[in-house]
Motif scaffolding. Structure first.
Motif, PDB file in Angstrom:
ATOM      1  N   GLN A  84       0.858  -1.188   0.000  1.00 56.66           N
ATOM      2  CA  GLN A  84       0.000   0.000   0.000  1.00 56.66           C
ATOM      3  C   GLN A  84       0.890   1.232   0.000  1.00 56.66           C
ATOM      4  OE1 GLN A  84      -3.424   0.162  -0.210  1.00 56.66           O
ATOM      5  NE2 GLN A  84      -3.159  -2.006  -0.659  1.00 56.66           N
ATOM      6  N   PRO A  85       0.547   2.269  -0.768  1.00 54.45           N
ATOM      7  CA  PRO A  85       1.403   3.456  -0.816  1.00 54.45           C
ATOM      8  C   PRO A  85       1.457   4.174   0.523  1.00 54.45           C
ATOM      9  CG  PRO A  85      -0.678   3.872  -1.911  1.00 54.45           C
ATOM     10  CD  PRO A  85      -0.661   2.415  -1.559  1.00 54.45           C
ATOM     11  N   VAL A  86       2.553   4.907   0.729  1.00 54.76           N
ATOM     12  CA  VAL A  86       2.746   5.689   1.947  1.00 54.76           C
ATOM     13  C   VAL A  86       1.786   6.870   1.943  1.00 54.76           C
ATOM     14  CG1 VAL A  86       4.410   7.150   3.172  1.00 54.76           C
ATOM     15  CG2 VAL A  86       5.162   5.015   2.117  1.00 54.76           C
ATOM     16  N   GLU A  87       1.150   7.131   3.088  1.00 56.83           N
ATOM     17  CA  GLU A  87       0.261   8.298   3.199  1.00 56.83           C
ATOM     18  C   GLU A  87       1.094   9.562   3.118  1.00 56.83           C
ATOM     19  OE1 GLU A  87      -2.558   8.299   6.372  1.00 56.83           O
ATOM     20  OE2 GLU A  87      -2.902   6.145   6.170  1.00 56.83           O
ATOM     21  N   ARG A  88       0.628  10.526   2.347  1.00 56.23           N
ATOM     22  CA  ARG A  88       1.366  11.776   2.146  1.00 56.23           C
ATOM     23  C   ARG A  88       0.416  12.835   1.605  1.00 56.23           C
ATOM     24  NH1 ARG A  88       5.649   9.961  -1.829  1.00 56.23           N
ATOM     25  NH2 ARG A  88       5.100   7.896  -1.185  1.00 56.23           N
ATOM     26  N   ASP A  89       0.891  14.075   1.591  1.00 56.24           N
ATOM     27  CA  ASP A  89       0.179  15.156   0.911  1.00 56.24           C
ATOM     28  C   ASP A  89       1.200  16.089   0.278  1.00 56.24           C
ATOM     29  OD1 ASP A  89       1.079  16.968   2.911  1.00 56.24           O
ATOM     30  OD2 ASP A  89      -0.737  16.728   4.065  1.00 56.24           O
ATOM     31  N   TRP A 127       5.991  10.432  -6.081  1.00 54.74           N
ATOM     32  CA  TRP A 127       7.231  10.696  -5.348  1.00 54.74           C
ATOM     33  C   TRP A 127       7.050  11.936  -4.482  1.00 54.74           C
ATOM     34  CZ3 TRP A 127      10.468  14.901  -5.131  1.00 54.74           C
ATOM     35  CH2 TRP A 127      11.689  14.693  -4.474  1.00 54.74           C
ATOM     36  N   GLY A 128       7.797  11.993  -3.385  1.00 54.75           N
ATOM     37  CA  GLY A 128       7.900  13.192  -2.556  1.00 54.75           C
ATOM     38  C   GLY A 128       6.671  13.473  -1.728  1.00 54.75           C
ATOM     39  N   GLY A 129       6.539  14.737  -1.371  1.00 52.97           N
ATOM     40  CA  GLY A 129       5.436  15.155  -0.540  1.00 52.97           C
ATOM     41  C   GLY A 129       5.807  15.165   0.932  1.00 52.97           C
ATOM     42  N   ASP A 144       9.884   8.120   1.851  1.00 48.79           N
ATOM     43  CA  ASP A 144      11.289   7.836   1.557  1.00 48.79           C
ATOM     44  C   ASP A 144      11.611   8.474   0.206  1.00 48.79           C
ATOM     45  OD1 ASP A 144      13.780   6.827   0.908  1.00 48.79           O
ATOM     46  OD2 ASP A 144      13.299   4.761   1.463  1.00 48.79           O
ATOM     47  N   TYR A 145      12.496   9.462   0.182  1.00 52.17           N
ATOM     48  CA  TYR A 145      12.789  10.201  -1.038  1.00 52.17           C
ATOM     49  C   TYR A 145      13.725   9.443  -1.977  1.00 52.17           C
ATOM     50  CZ  TYR A 145      10.480  13.967   1.395  1.00 52.17           C
ATOM     51  OH  TYR A 145       9.553  14.710   2.056  1.00 52.17           O
ATOM     52  N   ASN A 146      14.160   8.243  -1.595  1.00 49.50           N
ATOM     53  CA  ASN A 146      15.024   7.426  -2.443  1.00 49.50           C
ATOM     54  C   ASN A 146      14.257   6.306  -3.143  1.00 49.50           C
ATOM     55  OD1 ASN A 146      17.541   8.744  -1.891  1.00 49.50           O
ATOM     56  ND2 ASN A 146      17.368   7.912   0.162  1.00 49.50           N
ATOM     57  N   VAL A 147      12.943   6.335  -3.068  1.00 54.89           N
ATOM     58  CA  VAL A 147      12.122   5.348  -3.765  1.00 54.89           C
ATOM     59  C   VAL A 147      11.019   6.059  -4.556  1.00 54.89           C
ATOM     60  CG1 VAL A 147      12.519   3.541  -2.028  1.00 54.89           C
ATOM     61  CG2 VAL A 147      10.497   4.973  -1.874  1.00 54.89           C
ATOM     62  N   MET A 148      10.536   5.381  -5.572  1.00 49.60           N
ATOM     63  CA  MET A 148       9.405   5.859  -6.363  1.00 49.60           C
ATOM     64  C   MET A 148       8.283   4.844  -6.148  1.00 49.60           C
ATOM     65  SD  MET A 148       8.287   8.169  -8.618  1.00 49.60           S
ATOM     66  CE  MET A 148       9.759   8.955  -9.259  1.00 49.60           C
ATOM     67  N   GLU A 149       7.097   5.336  -5.864  1.00 50.88           N
ATOM     68  CA  GLU A 149       5.949   4.447  -5.745  1.00 50.88           C
ATOM     69  C   GLU A 149       5.250   4.409  -7.097  1.00 50.88           C
ATOM     70  OE1 GLU A 149       4.395   4.047  -1.463  1.00 50.88           O
ATOM     71  OE2 GLU A 149       4.579   6.192  -1.847  1.00 50.88           O
ATOM     72  N   VAL A 150       4.925   3.194  -7.543  1.00 47.35           N
ATOM     73  CA  VAL A 150       4.416   2.988  -8.893  1.00 47.35           C
ATOM     74  C   VAL A 150       3.088   2.242  -8.828  1.00 47.35           C
ATOM     75  CG1 VAL A 150       4.941   2.007 -11.148  1.00 47.35           C
ATOM     76  CG2 VAL A 150       6.804   2.852  -9.712  1.00 47.35           C
ATOM     77  N   TYR A 151       2.101   2.747  -9.565  1.00 49.96           N
ATOM     78  CA  TYR A 151       0.783   2.117  -9.636  1.00 49.96           C
ATOM     79  C   TYR A 151       0.571   1.608 -11.056  1.00 49.96           C
ATOM     80  CZ  TYR A 151      -4.303   1.630  -9.356  1.00 49.96           C
ATOM     81  OH  TYR A 151      -5.592   1.150  -9.384  1.00 49.96           O
ATOM     82  N   HIS A 152       0.294   0.314 -11.201  1.00 48.35           N
ATOM     83  CA  HIS A 152       0.053  -0.296 -12.509  1.00 48.35           C
ATOM     84  C   HIS A 152      -1.447  -0.187 -12.807  1.00 48.35           C
ATOM     85  CE1 HIS A 152      -0.029  -3.948 -15.287  1.00 48.35           C
ATOM     86  NE2 HIS A 152       0.675  -3.017 -15.897  1.00 48.35           N
ATOM     87  N   PRO A 183      13.322   1.251  -5.630  1.00 50.67           N
ATOM     88  CA  PRO A 183      14.441   2.143  -5.300  1.00 50.67           C
ATOM     89  C   PRO A 183      14.908   2.912  -6.536  1.00 50.67           C
ATOM     90  CG  PRO A 183      15.185  -0.128  -5.376  1.00 50.67           C
ATOM     91  CD  PRO A 183      13.698  -0.159  -5.561  1.00 50.67           C
ATOM     92  N   THR A 184      15.431   4.107  -6.301  1.00 51.98           N
ATOM     93  CA  THR A 184      15.957   4.936  -7.381  1.00 51.98           C
ATOM     94  C   THR A 184      17.462   5.135  -7.175  1.00 51.98           C
ATOM     95  OG1 THR A 184      15.560   7.022  -6.218  1.00 51.98           O
ATOM     96  CG2 THR A 184      13.755   6.162  -7.575  1.00 51.98           C
ATOM     97  N   THR A 185      18.141   5.561  -8.243  1.00 60.58           N
ATOM     98  CA  THR A 185      19.555   5.903  -8.164  1.00 60.58           C
ATOM     99  C   THR A 185      19.731   7.332  -8.667  1.00 60.58           C
ATOM    100  OG1 THR A 185      20.014   5.050 -10.384  1.00 60.58           O
ATOM    101  CG2 THR A 185      20.285   3.511  -8.530  1.00 60.58           C
ATOM    102  N   GLY A 186      20.939   7.846  -8.568  1.00 66.20           N
ATOM    103  CA  GLY A 186      21.204   9.210  -9.018  1.00 66.20           C
ATOM    104  C   GLY A 186      20.949  10.223  -7.921  1.00 66.20           C
ATOM    105  N   THR A 187      20.775  11.473  -8.325  1.00 60.61           N
ATOM    106  CA  THR A 187      20.582  12.576  -7.385  1.00 60.61           C
ATOM    107  C   THR A 187      19.140  13.068  -7.429  1.00 60.61           C
ATOM    108  OG1 THR A 187      22.854  13.263  -7.817  1.00 60.61           O
ATOM    109  CG2 THR A 187      21.424  14.868  -6.731  1.00 60.61           C
TER     110      THR A 187
END
Length: 144
Positions: free
Chosen positions: A7-12, A26-28, A34-42, A52-56
């Motif tokens: 389940q995605p992380v609660e955020r606003d 991402w973000g919020g 967690d700013y080092n991951v992207m949540e993806v919905y299919h 997880p993501t890489t880079g800056t």
């Protein structure tokens, strides 16, 4: 790709962008963001996944603007580290890698958040147009 139990992380104050059959979130602001991951919905299956993501990535922030062009999602930073930002980052959905971009002109955009951003295709080039928002009290002089 997707996990049925996740389940995605609660955020606003975040954004979700559609690329192909997926939504990328991402973000919020939220306790477990967690700013080092992207949540993806299919979209076809209705399943969420966290990758997880890489880079800056952009500085931990919210109130940013985003738009997708092809397989890239562009993030113009909003509020992060207690101040308005003006960095521009690109996230590629194939590599899950972040890249910070530099302006191609001598004019840096104003530091701000809560603004809009659109992609404009003109003379075979893509441009990002940042509109409105809240920011510093002084407006930088724009050429022409």
């Amino acid at each position: 790709m997707a996990s049925k139990n996740y389940q995605p992380v609660e955020r606003d104050r975040h954004s979700t962008v559609k690329v192909g059959n997926y939504l990328y979130m991402w973000g919020g602001v939220g306790y477990e963001v967690d700013y080092n991951v992207m949540e993806v919905y299919h979209l076809p299956t209705g399943a969420w996944d966290q990758k997880p993501t890489t880079g800056t990535p952009p500085p931990d922030n919210f109130a940013y603007s985003t738009v997708a062009i092809g397989k890239d999602i562009y993030y113009f930073c909003g509020l992060g580290g207690g101040d308005y930002q003006n960095s521009l980052h690109c996230f590629n959905v194939d590599s899950f890698k972040w890249k910070e971009l530099s302006p191609s002109s001598d004019c840096d955009p104003m530091k701000k958040g809560y603004c809009g951003m659109i992609s404009v295709h003109f003379d075979s080039e893509h441009y990002l147009v940042i509109i409105g928002g809240l920011g510093s009290s002084s407006i930088p002089k724009q050429p022409n």
